[in-house]
Design a protein around this motif. Structure first.
Motif, short mmCIF file in Angstrom:
data_model
loop_
_atom_site.label_atom_id
_atom_site.label_comp_id
_atom_site.label_asym_id
_atom_site.label_seq_id
_atom_site.Cartn_x
_atom_site.Cartn_y
_atom_site.Cartn_z
N THR A 31 -41.14 28.18 -3.64
CA THR A 31 -41.43 29.41 -4.37
C THR A 31 -42.45 30.23 -3.60
O THR A 31 -43.34 29.69 -2.95
N GLU B 136 -40.54 43.11 -10.97
CA GLU B 136 -39.54 42.24 -10.32
C GLU B 136 -39.70 40.79 -10.77
O GLU B 136 -38.72 40.12 -11.07
N ARG C 113 -37.47 41.33 -14.32
CA ARG C 113 -36.20 41.12 -13.62
C ARG C 113 -36.04 39.69 -13.13
O ARG C 113 -35.00 39.34 -12.58
N ASP C 114 -37.07 38.86 -13.30
CA ASP C 114 -37.02 37.43 -12.97
C ASP C 114 -36.50 37.21 -11.55
O ASP C 114 -35.59 36.42 -11.33
N GLY C 115 -37.09 37.91 -10.59
CA GLY C 115 -36.70 37.75 -9.20
C GLY C 115 -35.29 38.23 -8.90
O GLY C 115 -34.65 37.74 -7.97
N GLY C 116 -34.79 39.19 -9.67
CA GLY C 116 -33.46 39.75 -9.43
C GLY C 116 -32.35 39.09 -10.22
O GLY C 116 -31.18 39.41 -10.04
N ARG C 117 -32.68 38.18 -11.14
CA ARG C 117 -31.66 37.48 -11.90
C ARG C 117 -31.23 38.21 -13.17
O ARG C 117 -30.26 37.85 -13.80
N ARG C 118 -31.99 39.24 -13.59
CA ARG C 118 -31.62 39.96 -14.82
C ARG C 118 -32.22 41.36 -14.80
O ARG C 118 -33.05 41.68 -13.95
N THR D 221 -38.28 22.86 -5.21
CA THR D 221 -37.90 24.20 -4.78
C THR D 221 -39.03 24.85 -4.02
O THR D 221 -40.19 24.48 -4.16
N HIS E 253 -31.29 44.46 -14.00
CA HIS E 253 -31.18 45.23 -12.77
C HIS E 253 -31.40 46.72 -13.03
O HIS E 253 -30.97 47.24 -14.05
#
Length: 194
Positions: free
Chosen positions: A103, A167, A171-176, A101, A178
């Motif tokens: 990152t 973030e 928020r784990d890069g927008g995954r949770r 991936t 919000h």
């Protein structure tokens, strides 16, 4: 300069390819070249124009401790501007590829501070002293450097850093989580690495 502003400056200085001049005379000559005149150097350091001329000619070799620090700080702030700009640009645009991936690794922040958000007492996300080392995405590095260039206050820099840390950490890069407002207070130390 505050904790965050100073940390950003130290991170950029790690990219220097050569050390700053060591002697007071060499430092004065460098400032004279950069500021284009003994009056400008004298004003920047809070000394007389004649004192600057004496250092340039090596008639005075050892400055007082307070002047030595001001002189070193003034040289360091102007040292290798192209290297400094390139390091900031790279931190604001870099990505690294791992095995499968891609990152973002724009700017790595290591901090010990009260970090979290108001939650039910006893939950793991409640604000408490945490030691974090997190790679911020390049857009947060760009925002931090742009704000620093624009003369942002220490609190504004902390707010940007808190947003980036929140973030990536909560928020784990927008995954949770919000819409979560993150608190970043009681900062003991902040280290940045490019």
């Amino acid at each position: 300069m505050g904790i965050v502003g100073g940390g950003l400056e130290r991170a950029v200085q790690k990219a220097f390819t050569r050390p700053i001049p060591k002697s007071a005379g060499a430092q004065m000559r460098y400032l004279l070249k950069q500021l284009k005149g003994t009056r400008a150097v004298a004003d920047a350091l809070g000394v007389s124009q004649r004192t600057v001329e004496r250092y340039v000619k090596d008639q005075i070799r050892r400055p007082r401790a307070d002047l030595a620090q001001r002189l070193e700080d003034a040289v360091r702030a102007r040292w290798q501007p192209r290297i400094r700009a390139e390091a900031r640009k790279q931190a604001a645009t870099s990505t690294s590829t791992s095995t499968s991936t891609s990152t973002s690794t724009g700017l790595v922040v290591g901090t010990r501070a009260r970090f979290g958000f108001t939650a039910t007492p006893g939950t793991t996300d409640d604000a408490r002293i945490r030691h974090l080392a997190i790679a911020l995405p390049p857009q947060y590095a760009a925002r931090l450097f742009d704000a620093q260039d624009a003369g942002a206050s220490e609190q504004q820099l902390r707010d940007i850093a808190a947003e980036g840390l929140g973030e990536m950490y909560f928020r784990d890069g927008g995954r949770r989580a919000h819409g979560l407002d993150v608190e970043f207070t009681d900062v003991e130390h902040v280290d940045f690495d490019l």
